[in-house]
Design an enzyme around this catalytic site. Structure first.
Site, PDB file in Angstrom:
ATOM      1  N   LYS A  22      -0.875   0.221 -24.830  1.00 32.37           N
ATOM      2  CA  LYS A  22      -1.176   0.145 -26.653  1.00 32.37           C
ATOM      3  C   LYS A  22      -0.388   0.438 -27.216  1.00 32.37           C
ATOM      4  CE  LYS A  22      -6.115   1.618 -25.973  1.00 32.37           C
ATOM      5  NZ  LYS A  22      -6.529   2.831 -24.691  1.00 32.37           N
ATOM      6  N   THR A  39      -2.751   5.852 -22.416  1.00 25.04           N
ATOM      7  CA  THR A  39      -2.871   4.208 -21.574  1.00 25.04           C
ATOM      8  C   THR A  39      -1.258   4.239 -21.618  1.00 25.04           C
ATOM      9  OG1 THR A  39      -3.871   3.528 -23.683  1.00 25.04           O
ATOM     10  CG2 THR A  39      -5.171   4.347 -21.135  1.00 25.04           C
ATOM     11  N   GLU A  78      -0.815   4.671  -0.481  1.00 24.35           N
ATOM     12  CA  GLU A  78      -1.210   5.334  -0.794  1.00 24.35           C
ATOM     13  C   GLU A  78      -0.552   7.116  -0.653  1.00 24.35           C
ATOM     14  OE1 GLU A  78      -2.991   3.461   0.763  1.00 24.35           O
ATOM     15  OE2 GLU A  78      -4.964   3.806   0.517  1.00 24.35           O
ATOM     16  N   ASP A  94      -5.746  13.141 -25.305  1.00 23.36           N
ATOM     17  CA  ASP A  94      -5.149  11.931 -25.479  1.00 23.36           C
ATOM     18  C   ASP A  94      -5.346  11.041 -26.118  1.00 23.36           C
ATOM     19  OD1 ASP A  94      -6.494   9.185 -24.574  1.00 23.36           O
ATOM     20  OD2 ASP A  94      -8.383   9.353 -24.267  1.00 23.36           O
ATOM     21  N   ARG A 142      -1.145  -2.467 -18.534  1.00 22.86           N
ATOM     22  CA  ARG A 142      -2.060  -2.470 -18.907  1.00 22.86           C
ATOM     23  C   ARG A 142      -2.444  -0.677 -17.609  1.00 22.86           C
ATOM     24  NH1 ARG A 142      -4.653  -4.634 -22.429  1.00 22.86           N
ATOM     25  NH2 ARG A 142      -6.471  -3.115 -22.001  1.00 22.86           N
ATOM     26  N   TYR A 172       0.541  -1.395   0.082  1.00 22.61           N
ATOM     27  CA  TYR A 172       0.099  -0.227  -0.363  1.00 22.61           C
ATOM     28  C   TYR A 172       0.819   1.261   0.202  1.00 22.61           C
ATOM     29  CZ  TYR A 172      -4.874  -1.250  -0.140  1.00 22.61           C
ATOM     30  OH  TYR A 172      -6.483  -1.121   0.146  1.00 22.61           O
TER      31      TYR A 172
END
Ligand code: DSN
Length: 421
Positions: free
Chosen positions: A235, A232, A60, A206, A241, A58
């Site tokens: 691609k 992303t 954050e 984008d 991903r 974790y």
């Protein structure tokens, strides 16, 4: 003790159902020609990072300011990812935490727009190559924010920047969005910048589809022009991903706050490590060759499909993808996708601009070459692919033809092994 724990043999023993599905997926990838424009093959190094114990942490917050102890090593990989993203694209700021493109895009809304207000976004309509998160009424973008859509020109099927400018003057958007999922041509980022400056809008690109081509120098980069660029990483960039946001320094705080804590909780540190690996790979000369090969291959695929009788939307491509109108062959997109599936070619049905047919059975297909280019396929292979697709689509109900096409696909993919060894 080993430095790395992911263990295929244990998985096969403890959970054969999952292991068998995973093995079957690898067999499918090895036996299929991957022409889905948004898919690719991440390297074994990227996949190794994904399977690491950084999954367990974790974290954050951001490197150096976390809400948990024990973050010293995930800080290393996250800082590497940030620095590599900035260096690769010449960006002032990078946030590497978005879990996916949709979350990256939500963070842009969170940074710059008030939900359910008059704040307006000017974006390409979905039916002409936009994206679900660019204002579709069934997506939170369209539910919470006011979108005005621009279209491509009916004759050229390309963007008409004068019309975009007219709409911007009329609607005074707070954000102008460029960057699409089914637009094959170069985007004039300088013109978008001029329009954004004229109306005082934030320019958001984008770049999910073509960012790998920008990294490899095969497509213009939006970074010098845009206030913020989302993309992303799986691609054309060929990573895990996930997604990354680049922005100008003046927007850094707003973007970081919008990613965490506004939109996301704990970052996926194993995925961020894999992003760092992919970004380093994208700095290599081999990656530039891949990017150039991707565009060459797409042009050859477009030419080949045109020779087979399909109509190429916008007359060609400058990128990794081709949008083709099936009208001249008298077959719909739904059946075309399914026939191609049967012969081992993975592609997707797609609407074409001003499509008279519905989205679930549109008039077109979208094909792309990032996957084939990663495997080393060149123009000749894409001409062969086009010939196979053409033959199958002209005879969609002929089982003999489909068997022959399947054999041709098998012969083609056998020459370019997927994850050999
Ligand atoms: N699903 C992606 C594509 O195929 O273009 C966009 O999110």
């Amino acid at each position: 003790m080993k430095d790395y724990v992911a263990d295929w043999e244990t998985l096969k023993r403890t959970d054969p159902e999952v292991a068998e599905a995973m093995a079957a997926e690898l067999r499918r990838e090895r036996s299929t020609l991957r022409l889905i424009a948004s898919e690719n093959y991440a390297s074994p190094a990227v996949l190794a990072a994904l399977g690491s114990t950084m999954n367990n942490k974790y974290a954050e917050g951001y490197p150096g300011r976390r809400y948990y102890g024990g973050c010293e090593f995930v800080d290393v990989t996250e800082r590497l990812a940030v620095e590599r993203a900035k260096a690769l694209f010449g960006a002032e700021h990078a946030n590497v935490q978005p879990h996916a493109g949709a979350q990256a895009n939500m963070a842009v809304f969170g940074a710059f727009l008030e939900p359910r207000s008059d704040d307006t976004v000017l974006a390409l309509v979905l039916a002409h190559g936009g994206h679900l998160t660019h204002g579709s009424p069934v997506n939170v973008s369209g539910m919470w924010f006011r979108f005005v859509g621009y279209e491509v020109d009916r004759d050229t099927e390309q963007l008409d920047m004068d019309r975009v400018a007219d709409l911007a003057r009329t609607h005074r958007p707070k954000v102008i969005l460029a960057g699409f999922t089914a637009y094959p041509r170069v985007i004039d980022f300088a013109a978008f910048r001029r329009i954004a400056d004229e109306v005082g809008a934030i320019l958001w690109v984008d770049a999910s589809h073509f960012i790998g081509l920008c990294a490899g120098g095969a497509y213009p980069s939006p970074v010098p022009y845009a206030d913020v660029v989302t993309f992303t990483t799986h691609k054309t960039l060929r990573g895990p991903r996930g997604a990354i946001i680049l922005c100008r320094e003046e927007h850094a705080k707003a973007i970081d706050r919008a990613v965490f804590p506004m939109m996301q909780g704990g970052p996926l540190e194993h995925v961020i490590a894999a992003k760092a690996v992919a970004l380093k790979e994208a700095m290599s000369p081999e990656f530039s060759e891949y990017a150039a090969r991707t565009v060459r291959a797409a042009r050859a695929l477009a030419e080949g499909l045109a020779e087979e009788g399909l109509r190429i939307v916008s007359g060609g491509t400058d990128s990794h993808l081709v949008l083709a109108d099936l009208g001249p062959l008298g077959i719909g997109g739904k059946q075309a996708e399914s026939v191609c599936d049967e012969i081992g070619v993975a592609l997707n049905k797609n609407g074409i601009p001003f499509d008279p047919k519905p989205p679930m059975d549109p008039s077109g297909i979208r094909v792309g070459t990032p996957g084939p280019a990663t495997l080393g396929m060149e123009e000749a292979e894409m001409k062969e692919a086009a010939s196979i697709i053409g033959e199958a689509l002209r005879h969609p109900s002929d089982e003999t033809v489909k068997r022959r096409c399947r054999a041709r696909v098998a012969e083609l993919v056998a020459r370019f092994p997927v994850y050999p060894g």
